[in-house]
Write a protein that holds these residues in place. Structure first.
Motif, PDB file in Angstrom:
ATOM      1  N   THR A 256       0.833  -1.209   0.000  1.00 52.91           N
ATOM      2  CA  THR A 256       0.000   0.000   0.000  1.00 52.91           C
ATOM      3  C   THR A 256       0.861   1.250   0.000  1.00 52.91           C
ATOM      4  OG1 THR A 256      -1.627  -1.207   1.297  1.00 52.91           O
ATOM      5  CG2 THR A 256      -1.872   1.168   1.228  1.00 52.91           C
TER       6      THR A 256
ATOM      7  N   GLN B 236     -10.956   9.956  -1.843  1.00 53.73           N
ATOM      8  CA  GLN B 236     -11.402   9.135  -0.713  1.00 53.73           C
ATOM      9  C   GLN B 236     -10.306   8.166  -0.283  1.00 53.73           C
ATOM     10  OE1 GLN B 236     -14.219   9.484   1.073  1.00 53.73           O
ATOM     11  NE2 GLN B 236     -13.322   7.968   2.428  1.00 53.73           N
ATOM     12  N   GLN B 237      -9.605   7.588  -1.259  1.00 54.44           N
ATOM     13  CA  GLN B 237      -8.519   6.671  -0.933  1.00 54.44           C
ATOM     14  C   GLN B 237      -7.364   7.424  -0.274  1.00 54.44           C
ATOM     15  OE1 GLN B 237      -7.330   4.351  -4.302  1.00 54.44           O
ATOM     16  NE2 GLN B 237      -5.949   3.051  -3.124  1.00 54.44           N
ATOM     17  N   GLN B 238      -7.083   8.641  -0.741  1.00 57.40           N
ATOM     18  CA  GLN B 238      -6.057   9.464  -0.101  1.00 57.40           C
ATOM     19  C   GLN B 238      -6.423   9.735   1.357  1.00 57.40           C
ATOM     20  OE1 GLN B 238      -5.765  13.033  -2.437  1.00 57.40           O
ATOM     21  NE2 GLN B 238      -4.393  12.109  -3.934  1.00 57.40           N
ATOM     22  N   ALA B 239      -7.688  10.102   1.585  1.00 61.71           N
ATOM     23  CA  ALA B 239      -8.128  10.410   2.946  1.00 61.71           C
ATOM     24  C   ALA B 239      -8.045   9.177   3.840  1.00 61.71           C
ATOM     25  CB  ALA B 239      -9.550  10.968   2.922  1.00 61.71           C
ATOM     26  N   ASP B 240      -8.456   8.016   3.319  1.00 63.16           N
ATOM     27  CA  ASP B 240      -8.401   6.786   4.116  1.00 63.16           C
ATOM     28  C   ASP B 240      -6.966   6.437   4.495  1.00 63.16           C
ATOM     29  OD1 ASP B 240     -11.131   6.572   3.947  1.00 63.16           O
ATOM     30  OD2 ASP B 240     -11.105   5.093   2.312  1.00 63.16           O
ATOM     31  N   LEU B 241      -6.052   6.553   3.537  1.00 60.61           N
ATOM     32  CA  LEU B 241      -4.656   6.243   3.808  1.00 60.61           C
ATOM     33  C   LEU B 241      -4.075   7.221   4.823  1.00 60.61           C
ATOM     34  CD1 LEU B 241      -2.146   4.580   3.269  1.00 60.61           C
ATOM     35  CD2 LEU B 241      -1.673   6.042   1.307  1.00 60.61           C
ATOM     36  N   TRP B 242      -4.399   8.498   4.675  1.00 60.25           N
ATOM     37  CA  TRP B 242      -3.882   9.485   5.613  1.00 60.25           C
ATOM     38  C   TRP B 242      -4.434   9.248   7.023  1.00 60.25           C
ATOM     39  CZ3 TRP B 242      -0.111  12.126   6.982  1.00 60.25           C
ATOM     40  CH2 TRP B 242      -0.223  13.151   7.911  1.00 60.25           C
ATOM     41  N   MET B 243      -5.723   8.886   7.146  1.00 63.64           N
ATOM     42  CA  MET B 243      -6.300   8.622   8.468  1.00 63.64           C
ATOM     43  C   MET B 243      -5.637   7.391   9.094  1.00 63.64           C
ATOM     44  SD  MET B 243      -8.202  11.048   8.864  1.00 63.64           S
ATOM     45  CE  MET B 243      -9.680  11.142   9.790  1.00 63.64           C
ATOM     46  N   ALA B 244      -5.374   6.366   8.287  1.00 53.82           N
ATOM     47  CA  ALA B 244      -4.705   5.175   8.819  1.00 53.82           C
ATOM     48  C   ALA B 244      -3.301   5.526   9.302  1.00 53.82           C
ATOM     49  CB  ALA B 244      -4.653   4.084   7.761  1.00 53.82           C
TER      50      ALA B 244
END
Length: 197
Positions: A55, A69-77
Motif C-alpha cells: 500500500t 477518498q482513498q487518499q483520505a483513508d490512507l492518511w487517516m490510517a
C-alpha cells in the motif's frame, strides 16, 4: 461528604503523570502501576495494525492519481499509526507519513519542466499585441488640439500674468522662474494668431 464510586477511565481519557502516581479521570495509581497503565493505553492505540508495504511502496508516484477518498483513508490510517510510539512504525510508514505531510504535491507541487518558457512567451506575446494595438490606435487618432504647443501655452502664461492669477506663488508672483503652463514642444509652422483664439 460522600465520594462517588470510581469509574473506569475511557480509552480517550487524558493521562496525567505525577511523580508518585498516575491519574486518569478518577483513578489514582502508585508509581509502579504507572508503567503498566501507560502501556495498556499505548496498546489500545497500537491495536491498529501496521499498514501493508504494498500500500505504501511508491506512494510518491501514485499519490496524485489516487482518488480523494482513498487518499483520505490512507492518511487517516497513517495518522492513527502515528499515535503510537514511532519506534514501532515501519520505515515505509514513516516515509509515507512524511511525504504526505511535506512532499511536493498539491499546492507544493513543482512546476512542470519548461513552464517558465511558456510564461515568458505568453508574456512577450501579450506585450507585442498591446504594442500593435497602441500603434494602430495612434495611426487613426485625431491630431493633438491647437492648445497643446509651447506658443499657445506661453500666451496662456501672459494672460495669467495680466489677470494677476496666483500672485503669491504662481505665474504672477514677483521673481517667478518656473515654466508656468508651458508643457509641450514648440509648434511647427506659424505662431497662433488672433483668429485662432
Amino acid at each position: 461528604m460522600l465520594r462517588s464510586f470510581p469509574r473506569a477511565a475511557s480509552s480517550s481519557a487524558p493521562l496525567r503523570v505525577h511523580p508518585h502516581r498516575i491519574q486518569t479521570n478518577t483513578w489514582h495509581l502508585p508509581a509502579a502501576a504507572c508503567l503498566v497503565q501507560g502501556r495498556q493505553i499505548q496498546r489500545r492505540h497500537a491495536g491498529i495494525h501496521a499498514i501493508s508495504n504494498p500500500t505504501l511502496v511508491g506512494i510518491e508516484k501514485r499519490w496524485e492519481a489516487m482518488p480523494p477518498q482513498q487518499q483520505a483513508d490512507l492518511w487517516m490510517a497513517l495518522r492513527d499509526r502515528m499515535k503510537v510510539n514511532w519506534h514501532e512504525m515501519t520505515l515505509q510508514e514513516k516515509k509515507a507519513a512524511y511525504w504526505i505531510a511535506f512532499g511536493p504535491h498539491g499546492p507544493r507541487a513543482l512546476d512542470p519542466p519548461g513552464e517558465w518558457k511558456k510564461a515568458f512567451w505568453y508574456t512577450a506575446l501579450a506585450i507585442v499585441v498591446s504594442g500593435v494595438l497602441f500603434v494602430i490606435e495612434r495611426m487613426f487618432a485625431r491630431p493633438p488640439p491647437k492648445t497643446m504647443n509651447a506658443q499657445y501655452q506661453a500666451m496662456t502664461n501672459e494672460y495669467l500674468k495680466a489677470q494677476k492669477t496666483e500672485p503669491i506663488t504662481g505665474v504672477s508672483s514677483e521673481g517667478y522662474t518656473g515654466k508656468g503652463m508651458i508643457q509641450s514642444k514648440p509648434r511647427k509652422g506659424p505662431p497662433p494668431g488672433e483668429d485662432e483664439d
